[in-house]
Design a protein around this motif. Sequence first.
Motif, PDB file in Angstrom:
ATOM      1  N   VAL A  40       0.862  -1.186   0.000  1.00 10.24           N
ATOM      2  CA  VAL A  40       0.000   0.000   0.000  1.00 10.24           C
ATOM      3  C   VAL A  40       0.895   1.231   0.000  1.00 10.24           C
ATOM      4  O   VAL A  40       2.073   1.155   0.369  1.00 10.24           O
ATOM      5  CB  VAL A  40      -0.935   0.020   1.234  1.00 10.24           C
ATOM      6  CG1 VAL A  40      -1.848  -1.202   1.238  1.00 10.24           C
ATOM      7  CG2 VAL A  40      -0.166   0.119   2.530  1.00 10.24           C
ATOM      8  N   PRO A  41       0.354   2.379  -0.392  1.00  7.44           N
ATOM      9  CA  PRO A  41       1.160   3.590  -0.343  1.00  7.44           C
ATOM     10  C   PRO A  41       1.656   3.862   1.087  1.00  7.44           C
ATOM     11  O   PRO A  41       0.916   3.643   2.057  1.00  7.44           O
ATOM     12  CB  PRO A  41       0.184   4.687  -0.790  1.00  7.44           C
ATOM     13  CG  PRO A  41      -0.848   3.969  -1.591  1.00  7.44           C
ATOM     14  CD  PRO A  41      -0.978   2.622  -0.943  1.00  7.44           C
ATOM     15  N   TRP A  42       2.874   4.290   1.203  1.00  7.93           N
ATOM     16  CA  TRP A  42       3.498   4.521   2.509  1.00  7.93           C
ATOM     17  C   TRP A  42       2.625   5.389   3.414  1.00  7.93           C
ATOM     18  O   TRP A  42       2.462   5.105   4.595  1.00  7.93           O
ATOM     19  CB  TRP A  42       4.877   5.161   2.308  1.00  7.93           C
ATOM     20  CG  TRP A  42       5.601   5.422   3.578  1.00  7.93           C
ATOM     21  CD1 TRP A  42       5.772   6.630   4.182  1.00  7.93           C
ATOM     22  CD2 TRP A  42       6.255   4.466   4.411  1.00  7.93           C
ATOM     23  NE1 TRP A  42       6.500   6.490   5.340  1.00  7.93           N
ATOM     24  CE2 TRP A  42       6.803   5.152   5.500  1.00  7.93           C
ATOM     25  CE3 TRP A  42       6.423   3.081   4.337  1.00  7.93           C
ATOM     26  CZ2 TRP A  42       7.507   4.528   6.520  1.00  7.93           C
ATOM     27  CZ3 TRP A  42       7.129   2.462   5.356  1.00  7.93           C
ATOM     28  CH2 TRP A  42       7.661   3.166   6.420  1.00  7.93           C
ATOM     29  N   GLU A  43       2.056   6.435   2.845  1.00 11.61           N
ATOM     30  CA  GLU A  43       1.265   7.359   3.655  1.00 11.61           C
ATOM     31  C   GLU A  43      -0.063   6.751   4.122  1.00 11.61           C
ATOM     32  O   GLU A  43      -0.717   7.293   5.010  1.00 11.61           O
ATOM     33  CB  GLU A  43       1.020   8.672   2.905  1.00 11.61           C
ATOM     34  CG  GLU A  43       0.270   8.530   1.608  1.00 11.61           C
ATOM     35  CD  GLU A  43       1.140   8.184   0.403  1.00 11.61           C
ATOM     36  OE1 GLU A  43       0.587   8.122  -0.698  1.00 11.61           O
ATOM     37  OE2 GLU A  43       2.371   7.977   0.555  1.00 11.61           O
ATOM     38  N   SER A  44      -0.456   5.610   3.568  1.00 12.73           N
ATOM     39  CA  SER A  44      -1.703   4.936   3.959  1.00 12.73           C
ATOM     40  C   SER A  44      -1.461   3.727   4.854  1.00 12.73           C
ATOM     41  O   SER A  44      -2.407   3.036   5.223  1.00 12.73           O
ATOM     42  CB  SER A  44      -2.460   4.480   2.706  1.00 12.73           C
ATOM     43  OG  SER A  44      -2.754   5.566   1.878  1.00 12.73           O
ATOM     44  N   ARG A  45      -0.217   3.468   5.200  1.00 17.00           N
ATOM     45  CA  ARG A  45       0.134   2.230   5.915  1.00 17.00           C
ATOM     46  C   ARG A  45      -0.588   2.077   7.251  1.00 17.00           C
ATOM     47  O   ARG A  45      -1.084   0.996   7.564  1.00 17.00           O
ATOM     48  CB  ARG A  45       1.645   2.123   6.100  1.00 17.00           C
ATOM     49  CG  ARG A  45       2.220   3.129   7.078  1.00 17.00           C
ATOM     50  CD  ARG A  45       3.748   3.198   7.004  1.00 17.00           C
ATOM     51  NE  ARG A  45       4.303   4.104   7.979  1.00 17.00           N
ATOM     52  CZ  ARG A  45       4.346   5.419   7.863  1.00 17.00           C
ATOM     53  NH1 ARG A  45       3.845   6.001   6.785  1.00 17.00           N
ATOM     54  NH2 ARG A  45       4.882   6.157   8.814  1.00 17.00           N
ATOM     55  N   GLU A  46      -0.658   3.134   8.043  1.00 11.77           N
ATOM     56  CA  GLU A  46      -1.287   3.018   9.356  1.00 11.77           C
ATOM     57  C   GLU A  46      -2.790   2.788   9.235  1.00 11.77           C
ATOM     58  O   GLU A  46      -3.365   1.983   9.975  1.00 11.77           O
ATOM     59  CB  GLU A  46      -0.977   4.251  10.195  1.00 11.77           C
ATOM     60  CG  GLU A  46       0.492   4.327  10.575  1.00 11.77           C
ATOM     61  CD  GLU A  46       0.866   5.606  11.297  1.00 11.77           C
ATOM     62  OE1 GLU A  46       0.005   6.499  11.451  1.00 11.77           O
ATOM     63  OE2 GLU A  46       2.035   5.714  11.704  1.00 11.77           O
ATOM     64  N   GLN A  47      -3.423   3.467   8.300  1.00 14.63           N
ATOM     65  CA  GLN A  47      -4.851   3.264   8.069  1.00 14.63           C
ATOM     66  C   GLN A  47      -5.110   1.847   7.568  1.00 14.63           C
ATOM     67  O   GLN A  47      -6.070   1.199   7.991  1.00 14.63           O
ATOM     68  CB  GLN A  47      -5.386   4.287   7.068  1.00 14.63           C
ATOM     69  CG  GLN A  47      -6.879   4.180   6.842  1.00 14.63           C
ATOM     70  CD  GLN A  47      -7.386   5.144   5.794  1.00 14.63           C
ATOM     71  OE1 GLN A  47      -6.621   5.811   5.100  1.00 14.63           O
ATOM     72  NE2 GLN A  47      -8.695   5.232   5.661  1.00 14.63           N
ATOM     73  N   ALA A  48      -4.242   1.341   6.692  1.00 15.41           N
ATOM     74  CA  ALA A  48      -4.397  -0.024   6.171  1.00 15.41           C
ATOM     75  C   ALA A  48      -4.270  -1.054   7.286  1.00 15.41           C
ATOM     76  O   ALA A  48      -5.066  -1.997   7.364  1.00 15.41           O
ATOM     77  CB  ALA A  48      -3.371  -0.288   5.069  1.00 15.41           C
ATOM     78  N   VAL A  49      -3.297  -0.883   8.154  1.00 13.07           N
ATOM     79  CA  VAL A  49      -3.118  -1.818   9.274  1.00 13.07           C
ATOM     80  C   VAL A  49      -4.338  -1.780  10.182  1.00 13.07           C
ATOM     81  O   VAL A  49      -4.827  -2.822  10.634  1.00 13.07           O
ATOM     82  CB  VAL A  49      -1.817  -1.504  10.059  1.00 13.07           C
ATOM     83  CG1 VAL A  49      -1.773  -2.270  11.366  1.00 13.07           C
ATOM     84  CG2 VAL A  49      -0.601  -1.834   9.215  1.00 13.07           C
TER      85      VAL A  49
END
Length: 61
Positions: A40-49
């Motif tokens: 996933v895009p780096w800036e979306s990593r926390e939301q994805a997790v």
Amino acid sequence: MAVHSSLSAVGFLAVISKRLAQAGISTNVISAYYHDHLFVPWESREQAVDILQKLSLSPRT
């Protein structure tokens, strides 16, 4: 922790991809014999997790 995805888990990645897409997160999926990898895009990593953790807690149907 060792987690292996199963080749018999039909729709497993479709459910995950759909949830991420609903949040506007694009995903590149690489499937291997024992593991699936989601990029996933780096800036979306926390939301994805966060989405994946919530999905893992939801009841199975």
